[in-house]
Design a protein around this motif. Structure first.
Motif, PDB file in Angstrom:
ATOM      1  N   ASP A  54       0.820  -1.202   0.000  1.00 47.21           N
ATOM      2  CA  ASP A  54       0.000   0.000   0.000  1.00 47.21           C
ATOM      3  C   ASP A  54       0.854   1.253   0.000  1.00 47.21           C
ATOM      4  OD1 ASP A  54      -2.301  -1.482  -0.023  1.00 47.21           O
ATOM      5  OD2 ASP A  54      -2.493  -1.512   2.160  1.00 47.21           O
ATOM      6  N   ASP A  55       1.999   1.219   0.667  1.00 42.09           N
ATOM      7  CA  ASP A  55       2.858   2.388   0.755  1.00 42.09           C
ATOM      8  C   ASP A  55       4.309   1.933   0.840  1.00 42.09           C
ATOM      9  OD1 ASP A  55       4.085   4.770   1.134  1.00 42.09           O
ATOM     10  OD2 ASP A  55       2.813   5.432   2.782  1.00 42.09           O
ATOM     11  N   PRO A  56       5.012   1.860  -0.299  1.00 42.64           N
ATOM     12  CA  PRO A  56       6.418   1.425  -0.277  1.00 42.64           C
ATOM     13  C   PRO A  56       7.288   2.310   0.598  1.00 42.64           C
ATOM     14  CG  PRO A  56       5.555   1.425  -2.523  1.00 42.64           C
ATOM     15  CD  PRO A  56       4.522   2.086  -1.667  1.00 42.64           C
ATOM     16  N   LEU A  57       7.034   3.629   0.628  1.00 40.25           N
ATOM     17  CA  LEU A  57       7.837   4.521   1.456  1.00 40.25           C
ATOM     18  C   LEU A  57       7.682   4.179   2.936  1.00 40.25           C
ATOM     19  CD1 LEU A  57       7.214   7.951  -0.321  1.00 40.25           C
ATOM     20  CD2 LEU A  57       9.168   6.421  -0.569  1.00 40.25           C
ATOM     21  N   MET A  58       6.485   3.774   3.328  1.00 38.97           N
ATOM     22  CA  MET A  58       6.254   3.413   4.724  1.00 38.97           C
ATOM     23  C   MET A  58       7.034   2.154   5.093  1.00 38.97           C
ATOM     24  SD  MET A  58       4.719   4.586   7.327  1.00 38.97           S
ATOM     25  CE  MET A  58       4.213   4.087   8.966  1.00 38.97           C
ATOM     26  N   VAL A  59       7.155   1.230   4.163  1.00 44.08           N
ATOM     27  CA  VAL A  59       7.930   0.008   4.405  1.00 44.08           C
ATOM     28  C   VAL A  59       9.373   0.362   4.718  1.00 44.08           C
ATOM     29  CG1 VAL A  59       8.788  -2.112   3.356  1.00 44.08           C
ATOM     30  CG2 VAL A  59       6.420  -1.413   2.972  1.00 44.08           C
ATOM     31  N   VAL A  60       9.952   1.275   3.936  1.00 42.98           N
ATOM     32  CA  VAL A  60      11.337   1.692   4.142  1.00 42.98           C
ATOM     33  C   VAL A  60      11.488   2.420   5.476  1.00 42.98           C
ATOM     34  CG1 VAL A  60      13.195   3.157   3.253  1.00 42.98           C
ATOM     35  CG2 VAL A  60      11.789   1.825   1.668  1.00 42.98           C
ATOM     36  N   ALA A  61      10.580   3.350   5.762  1.00 41.76           N
ATOM     37  CA  ALA A  61      10.669   4.143   6.993  1.00 41.76           C
ATOM     38  C   ALA A  61      10.581   3.262   8.237  1.00 41.76           C
ATOM     39  CB  ALA A  61       9.572   5.203   7.006  1.00 41.76           C
ATOM     40  N   GLU A  62       9.654   2.306   8.233  1.00 46.51           N
ATOM     41  CA  GLU A  62       9.464   1.465   9.417  1.00 46.51           C
ATOM     42  C   GLU A  62      10.643   0.531   9.644  1.00 46.51           C
ATOM     43  OE1 GLU A  62       6.047  -1.410  11.406  1.00 46.51           O
ATOM     44  OE2 GLU A  62       5.750  -0.538   9.421  1.00 46.51           O
TER      45      GLU A  62
END
Length: 536
Positions: free
Chosen positions: A204-212
């Motif tokens: 749903d949100d690739p950027l969120m995967v990286v941030a987490e």
């Protein structure tokens, strides 16, 4: 007897204490546990009231300084009363850092090199300071104060020097183990991000995967992604925190910020204290201390910046952590680029498949229906029974309606795949954008009245169906250079009820037009207006 580096002997009575201290320091490969063992062992060995190990980071700006302090003999209340970590560049601590040699003082308060104690600090007089070397580099300094029963002796100093030398070996091993474990964790984390983005399951949100994932690996209080804005600044678009990330999302770095030029240039920025660093200008900076801002950049393309702040007063990032985080950011950026390319290929495949279906419908189904209609019209002219002629006429009308529906479906299939808008206005604009792909120009749109609030879903569905039909009809007419779409939600129907009217005008050549609901067409050589209206 034990012998130190200068050949001096240690008394037999204290040999067991020294051996026990050396063994306690070398029994753990955990770095922080090893450092605490060293402070505790040295304090007990010399019968000191207080002990401390100041860890130094030579890579920090402003020269060598203390980055962390391990203590013995102080409870949490005492440490809290002392306040922040001493920088180590003043007084006797500064002397030991500038000249890393053993230092023994009978009374701190009487030494001219002393700069005094901060408020809340326990009173201290006798003092020993010994550098701790790891592979011939100063790792930190061991401090001991307030020997019980009198000042520290030369034998105390020799004992501490021997212990520090042995501890240097144990710390070196612990550092190697810690670095290897950190590298393993970061490599596994980068692999997990790559797998999550490229395994075929759309996130749903690739950027969120990286941030987490980065937040967990760095033991940071937050992991955020910033991306450039149209105004020339940067904005937080994804945030992972242990609490509510809502306060971070949307935070911007305004143009003109001292750190912005570095970030937009794809440079890594390391901050000792976000709350006090003059380069940091965001409204949330007071919440954080040490921070890393790392470029997400691949193949010359800057995707954004990965920021990993820790809470105020937290441990600073080590050079190894900075290096591993920078490498993680580079690999994550590549994974984001590849994931974006994969999604683009999937969208292109869907579009190509829809385009193929549309061509098949147009070339096969519509042509056959049209040919069947012509055959029926030809048969109707030869029919001698009125009832038969009427039935054939109805069949022709049904075929024409079916052809119109198929062409409407073709038109919808030829629109570029995109996320479906949720508002009625957005859906109308999407239909107009889809028509632009076929016409070579975008139809103009105009809305009158509260179209978002007044039009119920069933009426909106009918309006959109009528709009698709009108646009599909207009797209087939020759010479169309202009199309105007108007939605008016402020009309009154002939029976007095409130209603909504859809009007689609095109300036192409035509011989007729079809509408849905209450429709009217204007036949002529140039220009057609199709009007449809429904009660609200």
């Amino acid at each position: 007897m034990a012998v130190d580096d200068d050949g001096a002997e240690v008394s037999v009575e204290r040999e067991p204490l020294l051996l026990e201290a050396v063994l306690s320091v070398g029994t753990d490969l955990e770095l922080r546990a090893t450092l605490q063992h060293l402070v505790d062992a040295a304090t007990e060995l010399t019968d000191a009231a207080y002990g401390a190990l100041g860890v130094m980071d030579p890579d920090r700006g402003g020269g060598r300084r203390l980055t962390e302090l391990f203590t013995a003999g102080m409870d949490e209340a005492t440490r809290a009363g002392i306040g922040q970590l001493p920088c180590g560049d003043k007084g006797l601590l500064g002397v030991l850092i500038q000249d890393p040699k053993p230092l023994r003082v009978a009374d701190l308060t009487a030494d001219p090199r002393s700069c005094g104690m901060p408020a809340g600090h326990p009173p201290m007089h006798s003092f020993i300071g010994v550098p701790v070397l790891v592979r011939d580099e100063v790792f930190g300094n061991l401090y001991l104060t307030e020997k019980r029963g009198g000042p520290f002796t030369a034998e105390d100093e020799r004992l501490v020097r021997i212990l520090a030398a042995q501890a240097g070996i144990a710390i070196g091993n612990a550092l190697l183990f810690e670095n290897a474990r950190q590298r393993e964790r970061w490599i596994e984390g980068a692999a997990a991000v790559t797998t999550a983005l490229l395994d075929g399951t759309r996130s749903d949100d690739p950027l969120m995967v990286v941030a987490e994932q980065a937040r967990k690996l760095a033991a940071a209080s937050a992991g955020v992604i910033l991306q450039p804005t149209d105004e020339g600044g940067m904005e937080i678009v994804a945030a992972s925190t242990q609490g509510d990330p809502g306060a971070l999302i949307g935070t911007t770095i305004s143009p003109g910020s001292p750190v912005l030029e570095q970030l937009l240039g794809g440079q890594a920025v390391f901050v000792d204290d976000s709350a006090t660093d003059p380069r940091m200008t965001t409204a949330v900076r007071e919440r954080f201390g040490p921070s890393m801002l790392l470029p997400l950049q691949s193949g010359g393309r800057l995707i954004g910046t990965l920021a990993l702040p820790r809470t105020r007063g937290a441990r600073a990032y080590t050079p190894v952590e900075r290096l591993l985080a920078t490498q993680f950011a580079s690999q994550a950026a590549l994974a984001l680029v590849l994931a974006d390319a994969r999604q683009s290929r999937e969208k292109l495949a869907v579009f190509e498949d829809r385009d193929r279906i549309a061509r098949d419908l147009h070339d096969l189904v519509v042509q056959r229906l049209f040919a069947t209609g012509m055959m029926l019209e030809s048969t109707q002219s030869r029919a001698r029974i009125p009832e038969v002629g009427t039935a054939i006429s109805r069949a022709v009308d049904e075929l024409e309606s079916t052809i119109q529906e198929v062409r409407t479906a073709i038109f919808a299939l030829q629109q570029p795949p995109a996320d479906a808008p949720t508002s009625f206005r957005g859906k109308v604009l999407k239909e107009a954008a889809g028509a632009a792909a076929l016409l070579g120009f975008k139809p103009s749109t105009r809305f009158t009245g509260a179209v978002e609030n007044r039009i119920p879903e069933p009426v909106a569905t009918q309006l959109l169906t009528a709009l698709r039909r009108a646009l599909a009809t207009a797209s087939r007419r020759p010479g169309v250079a202009q199309i105007r779409i108007t939605v008016d939600a402020q009309i009154h129907l002939p029976d007095g009820r409130e209603g909504v009217r859809l009007t689609v005008y095109d300036d192409g050549d035509t011989r007729g037009a079809h509408g849905t609901g209450s429709a009217s067409g204007t036949d002529g050589t140039r220009g057609t207006t199709v009007t449809s209206q429904w009660p609200l």
